[in-house]
Design an enzyme around this catalytic site. Structure first.
Site, PDB file in Angstrom:
ATOM      1  N   GLY A 139     -14.278  46.315 -15.476  1.00 31.32           N
ATOM      2  CA  GLY A 139     -14.794  47.669 -15.620  1.00 31.32           C
ATOM      3  C   GLY A 139     -16.233  47.834 -16.037  1.00 31.32           C
ATOM      4  N   ARG A 179     -17.204  44.245 -10.363  1.00 32.67           N
ATOM      5  CA  ARG A 179     -18.492  44.866 -10.025  1.00 32.67           C
ATOM      6  C   ARG A 179     -19.661  44.185 -10.754  1.00 32.67           C
ATOM      7  NH1 ARG A 179     -18.830  50.379  -8.735  1.00 32.67           N
ATOM      8  NH2 ARG A 179     -16.824  50.621  -9.779  1.00 32.67           N
ATOM      9  N   TYR A 230     -17.429  58.613  -3.594  1.00 31.71           N
ATOM     10  CA  TYR A 230     -17.562  58.848  -5.042  1.00 31.71           C
ATOM     11  C   TYR A 230     -18.856  59.549  -5.431  1.00 31.71           C
ATOM     12  CZ  TYR A 230     -14.581  54.630  -4.735  1.00 31.71           C
ATOM     13  OH  TYR A 230     -13.631  53.700  -4.405  1.00 31.71           O
ATOM     14  N   CYS A 259     -20.534  59.665  12.482  1.00 31.83           N
ATOM     15  CA  CYS A 259     -20.320  61.061  12.843  1.00 31.83           C
ATOM     16  C   CYS A 259     -19.608  61.842  11.753  1.00 31.83           C
ATOM     17  CB  CYS A 259     -19.572  61.131  14.166  1.00 31.83           C
ATOM     18  SG  CYS A 259     -20.591  60.506  15.487  1.00 31.83           S
ATOM     19  N   GLU A 260     -20.281  62.022  10.656  1.00 30.94           N
ATOM     20  CA  GLU A 260     -19.799  62.801   9.515  1.00 30.94           C
ATOM     21  C   GLU A 260     -21.042  63.363   8.840  1.00 30.94           C
ATOM     22  OE1 GLU A 260     -16.670  62.754   7.686  1.00 30.94           O
ATOM     23  OE2 GLU A 260     -15.630  61.286   8.940  1.00 30.94           O
ATOM     24  N   TYR A 298     -17.890  46.284  -3.750  1.00 30.53           N
ATOM     25  CA  TYR A 298     -17.184  47.412  -3.125  1.00 30.53           C
ATOM     26  C   TYR A 298     -17.959  48.023  -1.953  1.00 30.53           C
ATOM     27  CZ  TYR A 298     -14.475  46.911  -7.405  1.00 30.53           C
ATOM     28  OH  TYR A 298     -13.719  46.398  -8.424  1.00 30.53           O
TER      29      TYR A 298
HETATM   30  N1  LLP Z   1      -8.825  44.537 -12.898  1.00 32.76           N
HETATM   31  C1  LLP Z   1      -8.082  45.499 -12.357  1.00 32.76           C
HETATM   32  C2  LLP Z   1      -6.655  45.543 -12.651  1.00 32.76           C
HETATM   33  C3  LLP Z   1      -8.676  46.460 -11.531  1.00 32.76           C
HETATM   34  O1  LLP Z   1      -7.932  47.423 -11.006  1.00 32.76           O
HETATM   35  C4  LLP Z   1     -10.065  46.389 -11.251  1.00 32.76           C
HETATM   36  C5  LLP Z   1     -10.712  47.356 -10.371  1.00 32.76           C
HETATM   37  C6  LLP Z   1     -10.799  45.345 -11.835  1.00 32.76           C
HETATM   38  C7  LLP Z   1     -10.153  44.440 -12.654  1.00 32.76           C
HETATM   39  C8  LLP Z   1     -12.286  45.174 -11.591  1.00 32.76           C
HETATM   40  O2  LLP Z   1     -13.005  46.246 -12.091  1.00 32.76           O
HETATM   41  P1  LLP Z   1     -14.609  46.202 -12.051  1.00 32.76           P
HETATM   42  O3  LLP Z   1     -15.075  45.137 -13.045  1.00 32.76           O
HETATM   43  O4  LLP Z   1     -15.022  45.868 -10.690  1.00 32.76           O
HETATM   44  O5  LLP Z   1     -15.029  47.558 -12.475  1.00 32.76           O
HETATM   45  N2  LLP Z   1     -13.793  51.000  -5.274  1.00 32.76           N
HETATM   46  C9  LLP Z   1     -14.282  51.504  -6.535  1.00 32.76           C
HETATM   47  C10 LLP Z   1     -13.886  50.625  -7.687  1.00 32.76           C
HETATM   48  C11 LLP Z   1     -12.388  50.445  -7.799  1.00 32.76           C
HETATM   49  C12 LLP Z   1     -12.001  49.529  -8.914  1.00 32.76           C
HETATM   50  C13 LLP Z   1     -10.549  49.219  -8.828  1.00 32.76           C
HETATM   51  N3  LLP Z   1     -10.088  48.310  -9.813  1.00 32.76           N
HETATM   52  C14 LLP Z   1     -15.795  51.647  -6.435  1.00 32.76           C
HETATM   53  O6  LLP Z   1     -16.357  51.360  -5.401  1.00 32.76           O
HETATM   54  O7  LLP Z   1     -16.436  52.094  -7.392  1.00 32.76           O
END
Ligand code: LLP
Length: 439
Positions: free
Chosen positions: A249, A294, A335, A362-363, A391
């Site tokens: 996160g 991320r 987002y 096309c959006e 992502y």
């Molecule tokens: N662990 C779990 C259980 C998760 O669901 C996620 C992300 C992570 C770890 C990794 O989180 P990060 O460190 O990447 O924040 N598509 C969205 C982000 C969706 C994240 C889903 N879960 C975007 O492009 O912002």
């Protein structure tokens, strides 16, 4: 400064053109075509090292790269060589790691609806941990693990009831969530596993509170919920759970106005909470799992586009379109995500005009960047959009029957393809014309 606080890859230089990983971005665009995803190896390694150093005072930390952010064989190799394990959520991710030669005991399998086939594959490949999300999954795992005569090491995914200030689509820890067990359901699932499903060994608890998080305090509270729950479970069932997984996160810097905390700041808060709450609730020091996605891969990535048409709406917006857009980066349209860009071939020119960078799909909503100040853009210029490592490719689509771009890894002035560009032939390769339609 920690790597997740940078807007651009660590190797970014300004010479006649924009340079990343010692490679000229204009030459790269010519060699490989655009749109082109570029990934800087040094930046990935630098973030991994920031994480390891920040948590070095705790000797039982397990870093699990969340491969949903970007999963391919070369990235798997780099992250693996930095000593990370992997968080996966699908057969596709598990298979990619397996084929890349990753030690599957370092892989954790997450997800709120793992299919029987995916569970079967994970068990066959010897995935090290399952994060069990719901009752249905317990039954499936139990059945399939018996068939293979395997014991499954599992964490239980809980919803800790913590709301973080991030986009609501990427919040996950709040109570009304599709992920994990509500705290009120935990006892019945443990009772069930202890009585009926002896092939499952519960090792600990797992939670994830959201993505692109800037508030360290959320992690303090999350750790407390997990430690408190482990202590309560110990008292009630007399079982020692010795693993907590706090998910991922941590945020990154997409634009100048983003100020994510340093990895060390987050680490201090997490470890402080762990030490204090362990004492408060009287449990032993658990293994600490982290699942950053991320923050590991975003800053390392940029996307190169070639500039095409422009349209000046009289007295209003000037739109300049590039040869990609929402199919290679759906985040702005999904987002309202913001990005920063520079012109690789005009890197020393001062910004002259405010322009909105439009995609080619096309959006009307296919806008990559609203109102950015850039040098006057002309067709053929190479636009570099920063922080696209996470992502973007992993959420890319073939919308408008677009072929997915290639990805190139840069390091020490060398560039290597790590994902080939899809061809038109690739696009039709899964089509089938039923006989009755062939004349
Ligand atoms: N662990 C779990 C259980 C998760 O669901 C996620 C992300 C992570 C770890 C990794 O989180 P990060 O460190 O990447 O924040 N598509 C969205 C982000 C969706 C994240 C889903 N879960 C975007 O492009 O912002």
């Amino acid at each position: 400064m920690s790597t997740n606080q940078l807007l651009k890859p660590v190797t970014t230089e300004y010479k006649e053109h924009l340079i990343i990983g010692g490679c000229d971005m204009v030459e790269l665009a010519q060699t490989y075509g655009t749109p082109l995803y570029v990934l800087d190896e040094k930046t990935i390694r630098s973030v991994c090292r920031d994480y390891k150093e920040a948590f070095s005072s705790y000797n039982n930390v397990k870093m699990m790269y969340a491969s949903k952010a970007l999963c391919n064989s070369a990235v798997a190799k780099i992250v693996d060589s930095e000593g990370f394990g992997f968080d996966t959520v699908s057969a596709g991710e598990i298979y990619t790691l397996y084929k890349s030669g990753i030690d599957m005991s370092k892989v954790l399998f997450n997800g709120n609806n793992k299919t029987p086939d995916e569970i079967e594959l994970a068990i066959q490949y010897g995935v090290g941990r399952f994060s069990i999300d719901n009752f249905h999954e317990v039954e499936l795992i139990s059945k399939i693990s018996k068939k293979h005569n395997r014991q499954i090491d599992a964490l239980l995914r809980i919803t800790p009831g913590i709301e973080c200030h991030t986009h609501k689509y990427i919040q996950t820890g709040q109570l009304d969530s599709k992920f994990g067990f509500d705290l009120s359901q935990i006892d019945s699932i443990i009772e069930h596993i202890l009585k009926v499903d002896k092939t499952i060994k519960i090792r600990g608890l797992h939670a994830h509170i959201g993505s692109q998080i800037f508030e360290p305090k959320c992690y303090y509270d999350e750790v407390e919920v997990l430690v408190k729950e482990i202590s309560r479970i110990d008292n009630k069932f007399n079982i020692k759970l010795d693993e907590i997984n706090i998910g991922g996160g941590l945020g990154v810097k997409y634009t100048d106005s983003d100020n994510p905390p340093a990895i060390s700041e987050i680490a201090d808060v997490i470890l402080d909470s762990l030490h204090k709450n362990i004492e408060k609730y009287g449990i032993e020091l658990p293994a600490l799992y982290l699942e950053p996605g991320r923050s590991i891969i975003s800053t390392a990535g940029v996307t190169l586009y070639t500039v095409g048409s422009s349209k000046q709406v009289p007295d209003m917006t000037k739109y300049t379109a590039v040869d990609g857009g929402m199919a290679d980066n759906p985040r702005p349209s999904m987002y309202e995500a913001e990005y920063y860009a520079e012109v690789a071939n005009k890197i020393n020119e001062t910004p002259k005009e405010k322009v909105t960078i439009a995609g080619k799909f096309c959006e009307s909503g296919d806008i990559l960047i609203k109102d950015i100040e850039l040098p006057a853009l002309e067709a053929g210029d190479i636009l570099c959009v920063y922080n696209t490592g996470a992502y973007n490719y992993s959420m890319a689509s073939n919308y408008n029957r677009a072929a997915k771009p290639a990805m190139v890894l840069v390091n020490n002035s060398q560039s290597d393809i790590i994902i080939y560009r899809e061809t038109l032939e690739d696009l039709v390769s899964h089509d089938n014309i039923p006989d009755r339609l062939v004349r």
